[in-house]
Design a protein around this motif. Structure first.
Motif, PDB file in Angstrom:
ATOM      1  N   GLY A  20       0.797  -1.223   0.000  1.00  0.00           N
ATOM      2  CA  GLY A  20       0.000   0.000   0.000  1.00  0.00           C
ATOM      3  C   GLY A  20       0.827   1.268   0.000  1.00  0.00           C
ATOM      4  O   GLY A  20       2.030   1.265   0.216  1.00  0.00           O
ATOM      5  N   SER A  21       0.124   2.359  -0.197  1.00  0.00           N
ATOM      6  CA  SER A  21       0.780   3.640  -0.428  1.00  0.00           C
ATOM      7  C   SER A  21       1.469   4.225   0.792  1.00  0.00           C
ATOM      8  O   SER A  21       2.351   5.067   0.646  1.00  0.00           O
ATOM      9  CB  SER A  21      -0.235   4.647  -0.967  1.00  0.00           C
ATOM     10  N   ASP A  22       1.101   3.803   2.006  1.00  0.00           N
ATOM     11  CA  ASP A  22       1.781   4.380   3.160  1.00  0.00           C
ATOM     12  C   ASP A  22       2.936   3.510   3.672  1.00  0.00           C
ATOM     13  O   ASP A  22       3.499   3.779   4.725  1.00  0.00           O
ATOM     14  CB  ASP A  22       0.803   4.732   4.281  1.00  0.00           C
ATOM     15  N   VAL A  23       3.324   2.486   2.906  1.00  0.00           N
ATOM     16  CA  VAL A  23       4.502   1.671   3.223  1.00  0.00           C
ATOM     17  C   VAL A  23       5.584   2.027   2.208  1.00  0.00           C
ATOM     18  O   VAL A  23       5.335   2.032   1.007  1.00  0.00           O
ATOM     19  CB  VAL A  23       4.175   0.163   3.143  1.00  0.00           C
ATOM     20  N   THR A  24       6.775   2.332   2.712  1.00  0.00           N
ATOM     21  CA  THR A  24       7.866   2.739   1.833  1.00  0.00           C
ATOM     22  C   THR A  24       8.976   1.690   1.832  1.00  0.00           C
ATOM     23  O   THR A  24       9.041   0.838   2.720  1.00  0.00           O
ATOM     24  CB  THR A  24       8.465   4.087   2.288  1.00  0.00           C
ATOM     25  N   GLU A  25       9.847   1.801   0.853  1.00  0.00           N
ATOM     26  CA  GLU A  25      11.012   0.916   0.783  1.00  0.00           C
ATOM     27  C   GLU A  25      11.874   1.079   2.033  1.00  0.00           C
ATOM     28  O   GLU A  25      12.389   0.092   2.576  1.00  0.00           O
ATOM     29  CB  GLU A  25      11.855   1.232  -0.448  1.00  0.00           C
ATOM     30  N   GLY A  26      12.023   2.289   2.496  1.00  0.00           N
ATOM     31  CA  GLY A  26      12.817   2.558   3.689  1.00  0.00           C
ATOM     32  C   GLY A  26      12.254   1.872   4.924  1.00  0.00           C
ATOM     33  O   GLY A  26      13.000   1.364   5.762  1.00  0.00           O
ATOM     34  N   MET A  27      10.928   1.848   5.042  1.00  0.00           N
ATOM     35  CA  MET A  27      10.302   1.159   6.169  1.00  0.00           C
ATOM     36  C   MET A  27      10.639  -0.327   6.130  1.00  0.00           C
ATOM     37  O   MET A  27      10.962  -0.918   7.163  1.00  0.00           O
ATOM     38  CB  MET A  27       8.780   1.338   6.124  1.00  0.00           C
ATOM     39  N   ILE A  28      10.583  -0.913   4.963  1.00  0.00           N
ATOM     40  CA  ILE A  28      10.873  -2.343   4.831  1.00  0.00           C
ATOM     41  C   ILE A  28      12.323  -2.624   5.176  1.00  0.00           C
ATOM     42  O   ILE A  28      12.632  -3.604   5.863  1.00  0.00           O
ATOM     43  CB  ILE A  28      10.484  -2.834   3.427  1.00  0.00           C
ATOM     44  N   ARG A  29      13.222  -1.756   4.760  1.00  0.00           N
ATOM     45  CA  ARG A  29      14.642  -1.935   5.116  1.00  0.00           C
ATOM     46  C   ARG A  29      14.852  -1.804   6.626  1.00  0.00           C
ATOM     47  O   ARG A  29      15.632  -2.548   7.223  1.00  0.00           O
ATOM     48  CB  ARG A  29      15.500  -0.923   4.365  1.00  0.00           C
ATOM     49  N   ARG A  30      14.140  -0.864   7.263  1.00  0.00           N
ATOM     50  CA  ARG A  30      14.247  -0.732   8.721  1.00  0.00           C
ATOM     51  C   ARG A  30      13.692  -1.965   9.417  1.00  0.00           C
ATOM     52  O   ARG A  30      14.235  -2.415  10.435  1.00  0.00           O
ATOM     53  CB  ARG A  30      13.537   0.536   9.195  1.00  0.00           C
ATOM     54  N   TRP A  31      12.604  -2.536   8.900  1.00  0.00           N
ATOM     55  CA  TRP A  31      12.051  -3.764   9.490  1.00  0.00           C
ATOM     56  C   TRP A  31      13.072  -4.898   9.402  1.00  0.00           C
ATOM     57  O   TRP A  31      13.178  -5.710  10.299  1.00  0.00           O
ATOM     58  CB  TRP A  31      10.754  -4.162   8.810  1.00  0.00           C
ATOM     59  N   ARG A  32      13.836  -4.934   8.318  1.00  0.00           N
ATOM     60  CA  ARG A  32      14.890  -5.944   8.186  1.00  0.00           C
ATOM     61  C   ARG A  32      15.927  -5.750   9.287  1.00  0.00           C
ATOM     62  O   ARG A  32      16.324  -6.707   9.952  1.00  0.00           O
ATOM     63  CB  ARG A  32      15.548  -5.822   6.808  1.00  0.00           C
TER      64      ARG A  32
END
Length: 75
Positions: A20-32
């Motif tokens: 979705g639109s409020d999830v960014t690539e940066g957020m996914i990298r931080r979750w990693r």
């Protein structure tokens, strides 16, 4: 996205688009880095990423989040 043993895996860009639109690539990298999101050769599983996104959205911490259809379908 690729499918390995019945699980969909994607790059941070593909996962962000799927969730979705409020999830960014940066957020996914931080979750990693912070949440231990499984990553192999730059790919992470969609189901695990969706679970982390759902937990973050429902936690009440941080900025308000909205429910996207893509994330709701995966969860």
């Amino acid at each position: 996205m690729i499918t390995i043993q019945g699980r969909e895996w994607g790059t941070p860009a593909e996962l962000a688009a799927a969730l979705g639109s409020d999830v960014t690539e940066g957020m996914i990298r931080r979750w990693r880095d912070r949440k231990g999101l499984t990553t192999v050769a730059g790919y992470s599983p969609l189901d695990e990423t969706a679970r982390i996104e759902r937990d973050a959205r429902l936690s009440g911490r941080g900025r308000p989040r909205r429910v996207d259809v893509g994330a709701a379908l995966v969860a």
